[in-house]
Motif scaffolding. Structure first.
Motif, PDB file in Angstrom:
ATOM      1  N   ASP A  70       0.828  -1.212   0.000  1.00 34.20           N
ATOM      2  CA  ASP A  70       0.000   0.000   0.000  1.00 34.20           C
ATOM      3  C   ASP A  70       0.859   1.258   0.000  1.00 34.20           C
TER       4      ASP A  70
ATOM      5  N   ALA B 111       1.077   3.956  -2.917  1.00 34.87           N
ATOM      6  CA  ALA B 111       0.735   5.350  -2.606  1.00 34.87           C
ATOM      7  C   ALA B 111       1.894   6.275  -2.951  1.00 34.87           C
TER       8      ALA B 111
ATOM      9  N   ARG C 167       2.074   7.452  -6.383  1.00 35.39           N
ATOM     10  CA  ARG C 167       1.079   8.460  -6.785  1.00 35.39           C
ATOM     11  C   ARG C 167       1.453   9.869  -6.319  1.00 35.39           C
ATOM     12  N   VAL C 168       2.512   9.987  -5.540  1.00 38.53           N
ATOM     13  CA  VAL C 168       2.975  11.307  -5.096  1.00 38.53           C
ATOM     14  C   VAL C 168       3.710  11.965  -6.264  1.00 38.53           C
TER      15      VAL C 168
ATOM     16  N   ARG D 245       7.967  13.329  -4.254  1.00 42.31           N
ATOM     17  CA  ARG D 245       8.347  11.950  -3.935  1.00 42.31           C
ATOM     18  C   ARG D 245       9.850  11.861  -3.686  1.00 42.31           C
TER      19      ARG D 245
ATOM     20  N   ALA E   2       0.710  14.682   0.461  1.00 45.05           N
ATOM     21  CA  ALA E   2       0.261  13.914  -0.703  1.00 45.05           C
ATOM     22  C   ALA E   2       0.282  12.415  -0.415  1.00 45.05           C
ATOM     23  N   LEU E   3       1.311  11.959   0.306  1.00 42.65           N
ATOM     24  CA  LEU E   3       1.394  10.531   0.639  1.00 42.65           C
ATOM     25  C   LEU E   3       0.271  10.141   1.590  1.00 42.65           C
TER      26      LEU E   3
ATOM     27  N   ARG F  53      -2.635  11.516   1.849  1.00 49.45           N
ATOM     28  CA  ARG F  53      -3.886  11.482   1.068  1.00 49.45           C
ATOM     29  C   ARG F  53      -3.968  10.233   0.203  1.00 49.45           C
ATOM     30  N   ALA F  54      -2.823   9.859  -0.397  1.00 51.27           N
ATOM     31  CA  ALA F  54      -2.812   8.660  -1.243  1.00 51.27           C
ATOM     32  C   ALA F  54      -3.090   7.405  -0.425  1.00 51.27           C
TER      33      ALA F  54
ATOM     34  N   GLU G 119      -6.449  11.690   5.185  1.00 51.24           N
ATOM     35  CA  GLU G 119      -6.486  13.131   4.927  1.00 51.24           C
ATOM     36  C   GLU G 119      -5.945  13.898   6.130  1.00 51.24           C
TER      37      GLU G 119
END
Length: 199
Positions: free
Chosen positions: A124, A128, A131-132, A137, A174-175, A177-178, A182
């Motif tokens: 996971d 995730a 997706r950053v 990243r 961002a991580l 949230r991914a 939140e």
């Protein structure tokens, strides 16, 4: 200063290589290959791509050893070489057509059921992290996974320390949230300012 348990220091190995000792380059590769692969894997997210990038980075390291001036730690210089290679791989990946098989999303079952939660959690986080946004990243990989201080990351990425702090902060958001966590009280995503974009 050299650590007796490790043998010659990195700068000493560089000096030996430049003086004609090819074995010194082999020792540098052996000493740093796992570190280089680890950072490439976190940035690129794919073991095969990371292995290719790590090999490219280590070859680039050897080719560029005469450019190491000792103004920063050898590892800082090496991270910069590795990051440049990773950016090249990411740019090439964006130009490649996306070919996908139906079973690409399949995750292999862990060998031991006791480790299933840990394997799932690691998968996971890796998914995730992929997706950053790329610049964020890279910053959180260096800060949170490789424990580099902000000033060293700034040298690796050739950025002001303030920009590094901003990228790490926004990358963590961002991580989170991914991962579906939140952060409380954080504003919605906004476009990066000119100061935050990679030069």
């Amino acid at each position: 200063m050299a650590d007796p348990a490790r043998g010659a220091s990195d700068p000493e190995l560089v000096r030996r290589f430049l003086a004609g000792d090819a074995g010194a380059a082999t020792e540098l590769i052996t000493r740093h290959e796992r570190r280089v692969y680890a950072v490439c894997l976190r940035v690129l997210g794919n073991p095969d791509d990371a292995a290719d990038a790590a090999q490219d980075a280590l070859l680039a390291m050897v080719r560029k050893l005469d450019g190491f001036r000792g103004e920063a730690a050898f590892t800082t210089w090496l991270y910069r070489v590795a990051m440049n290679v990773c950016y090249d791989h990411l740019r090439r990946a964006q130009r490649r057509p996306l070919l996908r098989r139906d079973d690409d999303d399949a995750v292999p079952e862990p060998a031991l059921e006791d480790h299933a939660d840990a394997v799932a959690a690691a998968h996971d986080v890796a998914a995730a992290l992929a997706r950053v946004p790329e610049d964020f990243r890279v910053a959180i990989v260096l800060a949170d996974l490789h424990d580099l201080p902000y000033d060293e990351i700034a040298k690796v990425l050739d950025l002001p320390v303030g920009t590094v702090k901003s990228r790490v902060h926004r990358g963590r958001i961002a991580l989170a949230r991914a991962l579906g966590m939140e952060p409380a009280g954080e504003p919605a995503d906004r476009p990066a300012t000119s100061k935050e974009t990679r030069r």
